[in-house]
Design a protein around this motif. Structure first.
Motif, PDB file in Angstrom:
ATOM      1  N   PHE A 154      -2.294   1.628  -5.882  1.00 53.39           N
ATOM      2  CA  PHE A 154      -3.610   2.082  -6.309  1.00 53.39           C
ATOM      3  C   PHE A 154      -4.526   0.935  -6.734  1.00 53.39           C
ATOM      4  N   LYS A 155      -4.088  -0.295  -6.469  1.00 52.02           N
ATOM      5  CA  LYS A 155      -4.891  -1.473  -6.794  1.00 52.02           C
ATOM      6  C   LYS A 155      -5.107  -2.381  -5.586  1.00 52.02           C
ATOM      7  N   PHE A 156      -4.077  -2.563  -4.781  1.00 51.82           N
ATOM      8  CA  PHE A 156      -4.092  -3.560  -3.718  1.00 51.82           C
ATOM      9  C   PHE A 156      -5.130  -3.229  -2.649  1.00 51.82           C
ATOM     10  N   ARG A 173     -11.727  -6.840  -3.615  1.00 50.28           N
ATOM     11  CA  ARG A 173     -10.288  -6.585  -3.474  1.00 50.28           C
ATOM     12  C   ARG A 173      -9.905  -6.540  -1.998  1.00 50.28           C
ATOM     13  N   GLY A 227     -10.871  -0.289  -3.927  1.00 55.88           N
ATOM     14  CA  GLY A 227     -11.692  -0.172  -5.131  1.00 55.88           C
ATOM     15  C   GLY A 227     -12.952  -1.009  -5.108  1.00 55.88           C
ATOM     16  N   LYS A 271       1.003  -5.394 -12.187  1.00 54.09           N
ATOM     17  CA  LYS A 271       0.589  -4.051 -11.767  1.00 54.09           C
ATOM     18  C   LYS A 271      -0.887  -3.984 -11.396  1.00 54.09           C
ATOM     19  N   ASN A 272      -1.661  -4.983 -11.795  1.00 56.25           N
ATOM     20  CA  ASN A 272      -3.095  -4.962 -11.513  1.00 56.25           C
ATOM     21  C   ASN A 272      -3.412  -5.386 -10.078  1.00 56.25           C
ATOM     22  N   ARG A 273      -2.401  -5.876  -9.381  1.00 56.04           N
ATOM     23  CA  ARG A 273      -2.626  -6.236  -7.981  1.00 56.04           C
ATOM     24  C   ARG A 273      -1.596  -5.619  -7.056  1.00 56.04           C
ATOM     25  N   CYS A 305       0.817  -1.215   0.000  1.00 58.75           N
ATOM     26  CA  CYS A 305       0.000   0.000   0.000  1.00 58.75           C
ATOM     27  C   CYS A 305       0.851   1.265   0.000  1.00 58.75           C
ATOM     28  N   ASP A 310      -7.285  -9.340  -0.839  1.00 58.91           N
ATOM     29  CA  ASP A 310      -5.928  -8.849  -0.618  1.00 58.91           C
ATOM     30  C   ASP A 310      -5.594  -8.628   0.853  1.00 58.91           C
ATOM     31  N   HIS A 370       0.165  -3.101  -6.537  1.00 59.41           N
ATOM     32  CA  HIS A 370       0.358  -1.674  -6.772  1.00 59.41           C
ATOM     33  C   HIS A 370      -0.465  -0.907  -5.755  1.00 59.41           C
ATOM     34  N   ASP A 392       5.510  -1.029  -6.594  1.00 56.46           N
ATOM     35  CA  ASP A 392       4.894  -0.406  -7.774  1.00 56.46           C
ATOM     36  C   ASP A 392       5.745  -0.564  -9.029  1.00 56.46           C
TER      37      ASP A 392
END
Length: 429
Positions: A116-118, A125, A121, A110-112, A99, A129, A114, A104
């Motif tokens: 701004f993803k982990f 998630r 949203g 990068k879809n997990r 986080c 996660d 990262h 990064d």
């Protein structure tokens, strides 16, 4: 909460013992070395850091597997410790450093992996996660932003001395205060951390929208379960907090997760496996709170830690100096030792460069210590249980944190301004 005391202005002749290093400290040279080391570490991150993360994830998953497979047979230390360590490691190592953006640039997915993803949203998630009492988006605001960039200032939401001022000022026997702290240590993630991180998320939204803080509301005051039950807060209601933040975790982790054991116990001719699991999960919750208290709450509290009056610009000379003077490292050096500490034993290095990987902090620690020793900057590394004692003493009012000498605080802030102005002029030319 009480306002911070108004410490006396300190001139060079009034420095306390051990502060003489400030008289000849070269903040520009110190800043240059710390910044260069951070840049070097970031450039060196790559496949080795990803492999190291996968190793830590594997250890965490192993704890989960052992705990879940054994929790139904009887109430026992094995599932309690395994489940506790699973929860602890998922937060302090995997979620914490991801986080912050530690992976990064070096992680291929990068879809997990990262910032701004982990875990953010969607509820899926969060569940997949990092599922805990705290809402990940709220923790990102409270910890990654407010705590890291207001360290040991009044606006630091994790400033122990301020958050426990009611206990420090309480007219009660010291033994009662120590018992109070122990009970809080067993419950602090849901009693304090979850509601206060959610408050910081709401407060950040208010500020973005330009909403005024109601009269009489002090933004730096912590919001706890006690606040929600016995009084009110303008930021959110108790029902919202339960439905959005803690309710899903309480229901799914403690009651839905062990449900397959209802069928297994029928097959095995038993009637106690589900309740054994529930009991183990609740006992592991107490243990992981204690584990987290020891490794997390002790990072910036003690009578040898400094407080500061004014904010500073991120990654300025004052910023780098404060991260060292208001943080403490614990024993470190091997993955197993670091895993047991949640990789929070590199607190100085983590605060200098919040967005590096766990492996980078292992590499950085001895170098940072050498830089600090050479510049005379106190670098505190101490056994974590000694830090527990120093932290609890702050909480109960048996000791107090130090105030950084005001003269030097202002001097370093002024140097920061001059350096920034010089950079702007150079850039314009």
């Amino acid at each position: 909460m009480c306002k911070p005391s108004n410490p006396k202005t300190t001139d060079p002749a009034q420095l306390q013992k051990g502060e003489e290093w400030m008289l000849n400290f070269d903040i520009q040279a110190f800043t240059r070395e710390i910044r260069e080391l951070g840049d070097k570490l970031e450039k060196e991150q790559g496949e080795a850091d990803v492999r190291h993360l996968n190793k830590i994830v594997g250890w965490s998953n192993l704890c989960a597997l052992v705990g879940i497979l054994s929790m139904g047979f009887k109430v026992h230390l094995l599932p309690i410790v395994a489940l506790s360590t699973w929860t602890f490691s998922r937060w302090t190592m995997i979620a914490h450093h991801t986080c912050h953006g530690g992976y990064d640039k070096c992680h291929p997915n990068k879809n997990r992996w990262h910032r701004f993803k982990f875990a953010i949203g969607s509820f899926w998630r969060r569940l997949a996660d990092w599922f805990d009492w705290m809402m990940p988006e709220a923790w990102n605001v409270e910890h990654n932003n407010r705590h890291h960039y207001n360290l040991s200032e009044i606006d630091d939401p994790d400033l122990v001395e301020n958050n426990l001022s009611h206990l420090r000022d309480m007219k009660a026997p010291l033994v009662f205060k120590y018992i109070y702290v122990f009970v809080a240590a067993c419950t602090w993630k849901w009693l304090y951390y979850s509601p206060n991180t959610y408050k910081e998320l709401k407060l950040a939204k208010w500020r973005r929208e330009g909403r005024k803080i109601p009269q009489g509301v002090v933004p730096s005051d912590a919001v706890t379960i006690q606040t929600l039950v016995t009084s009110t807060t303008p930021f959110y209601s108790l029902s919202e907090f339960f439905m959005v933040v803690v309710g899903p975790y309480l229901l799914l982790h403690f009651f839905v997760l062990p449900m397959p054991l209802l069928f297994l116990q029928q097959y095995l001719g038993r009637d106690d496996m589900y309740m054994n699991a529930v009991k183990n999960l609740f006992l592991s919750e107490i243990l992981t709170n204690l584990h987290g208290f020891v490794a997390v709450v002790t990072n910036h509290a003690g009578d040898d830690m400094y407080r500061f009056r004014e904010g500073c610009r991120p990654f300025s000379g004052s910023f780098y100096l404060r991260q060292v003077l208001a943080s403490v490292d614990f024993a470190y050096g091997s993955d197993i030792v670091d895993f047991l500490h949640g990789f929070l034993n590199y607190q100085i290095e983590h605060h200098l460069w919040p967005s590096l990987s766990m492996l980078s902090y292992q590499k950085a620690a001895p170098i940072v210590r050498e830089i600090c020793d050479r510049h005379g900057v106190p670098y505190i590394k101490e056994n974590v249980f000694l830090r527990v004692k120093k932290t609890v003493d702050i909480m109960v009012g048996a000791s107090s944190m130090k105030w950084f000498p005001e003269k030097f605080e202002r001097q370093y802030l002024e140097t920061d301004k001059l350096i920034l102005a010089a950079k702007k002029v150079a850039k314009a030319e």
